[in-house]
Design a protein around this motif. Sequence first.
Motif, PDB file in Angstrom:
ATOM      1  N   LEU A  21      27.854 -31.995  25.274  1.00  0.00           N
ATOM      2  CA  LEU A  21      28.996 -31.787  26.171  1.00  0.00           C
ATOM      3  C   LEU A  21      29.962 -32.957  26.075  1.00  0.00           C
ATOM      4  O   LEU A  21      31.179 -32.778  26.037  1.00  0.00           O
ATOM      5  N   THR A 226      30.846 -21.681  36.687  1.00  0.00           N
ATOM      6  CA  THR A 226      29.900 -22.725  36.298  1.00  0.00           C
ATOM      7  C   THR A 226      28.769 -22.821  37.318  1.00  0.00           C
ATOM      8  O   THR A 226      27.611 -23.019  36.954  1.00  0.00           O
ATOM      9  N   CYS A 285      29.711 -20.760  20.156  1.00  0.00           N
ATOM     10  CA  CYS A 285      28.875 -21.633  20.983  1.00  0.00           C
ATOM     11  C   CYS A 285      27.430 -21.146  21.027  1.00  0.00           C
ATOM     12  O   CYS A 285      26.510 -21.947  21.071  1.00  0.00           O
ATOM     13  N   THR A 295      24.004 -23.687  29.326  1.00  0.00           N
ATOM     14  CA  THR A 295      24.780 -24.522  28.401  1.00  0.00           C
ATOM     15  C   THR A 295      25.964 -23.769  27.817  1.00  0.00           C
ATOM     16  O   THR A 295      26.985 -24.366  27.496  1.00  0.00           O
ATOM     17  N   PRO A 298      29.594 -24.161  29.990  1.00  0.00           N
ATOM     18  CA  PRO A 298      30.368 -25.397  29.810  1.00  0.00           C
ATOM     19  C   PRO A 298      30.805 -25.640  28.360  1.00  0.00           C
ATOM     20  O   PRO A 298      31.941 -26.059  28.135  1.00  0.00           O
ATOM     21  N   THR A 299      29.922 -25.364  27.395  1.00  0.00           N
ATOM     22  CA  THR A 299      30.324 -25.613  26.004  1.00  0.00           C
ATOM     23  C   THR A 299      31.461 -24.684  25.604  1.00  0.00           C
ATOM     24  O   THR A 299      32.392 -25.098  24.925  1.00  0.00           O
TER      25      THR A 299
END
Lengths: 348, 272
Positions: A21, A226, A285, A295, A298-299
């Motif tokens: 990140l 998120t 991603c 994960t 956010p990625t």
Amino acid sequence: MILAKKDIKSMDGQKRIANKLLALFGLLIVVMILSLFLGRYSIRPDEVVRLFKGRMLLESYSDLKVAEHIIFDVRLPRVLIAALVGAGLSIVGASLQGIFQNPLVSPDILGVSSGAGFGAALGILLTSGAGLITAGLSFFFGLLSVLLTLSLVRVKEHSQTMSYILAGIIVTSVFTALTSLIKYVADTEDQLPSIIFWLMGSFANKNFDDLQLIIAPILIGILGLTALRWRLNILSLGDEEAFSLGINPKRIRIAAILFSTVITAACVMASGIIGWVGLVIPHICRQLFGVEHDTLLPTSSLLGASFMVIVDCAARNLTSAEIPIGILTALIGAPFFALIYSRMKGEV
Amino acid sequence: MLQVKGGSFGYTPEKAILNNITFTLKEREILAVMGPNGVGKTTLLKCLMGILKWQSGHSKLDGKDSSEARIKIGYVPQAHQFSFPYSVLDMVVFGRAKYMSVFATPGKEDYRIAKEALEEVGILHLSDKSCNRLSGGQLQMVLIARALAGEPRLLILDEPESHLDFYNQLTILEIIKRLTKEKKIACVMNTHYPNHAIKVADQVLLLNDCKSVFGKPIEVLTQENVRAYFGVDSAIVRTRILGKEISTFVILNQSLSENEPGGARIEHKIVC
């Protein structure tokens, strides 16, 4: 003993993700700074550094007046908007793909883009410009279209994903037809070209006022999604399994859809309809960082932001006349997607 | 521990698929639900879990209505492919969701419990593998571990041994039996194999369109019941192999009734 060893391993895993990140965030910063230098009016890196220093020390340099205007009033808001829109569309794509258990879903699946597109076209028809009224109408119809989709779904008692997708198709086709109607009656000299350019997507002529308009809805949406990211894993197993794991799939799905809609409507309001980002970035991603939504969300948003800044940079630098960004995302996104798809050996 | 009393359910108001189901299951007992295809075995499991609501009657777990006791029920679906290839450990941690708040992500304790569950079914070494790259037997173990990670009182399994080879069928059944005894839980499973019911189940619930029988496997799977519920002639044979007394269920023929001489029937209908 075995457990203790494995525990250490999983902690390493968390650290690895934190590092990734951080790396993605670094990439975004670098890309944003670079795109401040690049453009028709060339500004040297040291000049940019001086300008930023000047801003912080509240000084101004008479020799850099033009550069200052270009950096702070033209490029900076534009880069920030591009980053926000890229992050927003990517996180929405990743979330909706999880909710609908289908990696081929894109942010406009529930009709939000076509609704917001119609609103903007209506605004241009009524006001002959892309002002605040156009933006407001776009956002309003974006939200309205998804509410229509959701109300169509509620007719059926067993709210399976298929009925969401069908309802989305119905609403999309109505708003697409209405947009065509507006194009048909619009003034061909002035209104029709601006409707068409608007629908192709662009970050041109954006300023801090535009940024202020979209920053709240997009950030709230991103934060909301998120926060729900781990639950999306469980939604992606299907309603019955989610229920049997002790969660309420309907409530979480509605919450995630509402956050997604606010983001997408704000994105379309700011920059027109930009395709492919919400589909391609989550795929990349998944390949790079794994399928787990913890994960993935956010990625996706970080990589999506970088991607959009790069593509926008290309849009304004490749030719002297700016290329609409919707065209570029498709031209870059589609072959890229084909490449990943073939490397995945057909496994989606 | 698990009590079902007068439970009825139908997808349409005119026709009930489950009628007046009544049984009790104690701690450390396994119930095998048997019956022809389409008779409502999976529907019964869904009613027990609260996915579907009983139209009359109720089911209680530890004295609480089972829709309220949902957190104590672990469900093991039939093994299937997932839209996204989660890792085995991630999949098992999903079993902890019911103990976590909406915005939370699993913590160390959740991972520890998930790993314990994996060790319990003997597949800790598969932790990092993708769920879509496992064999049917391994995937079934993952799903059992996921249910265990939720620390259930009642384990519900939908045909846990279907699509598996002999060896894996036995492994799964042994694990189910061991867990039920060791963890002091109760277990309800659907099965199409009478011999599996005889081997692991303490009770059998035999279902058909309008009636049901409940009791010990050997007492329920009698010649008369099997003919009436499945339309098949059968026998339970006791043999002694290597000094061990073994009861085996043997399928003979499709049973023919007098009014259909000589014709083998495809569908067996019971007259209500």
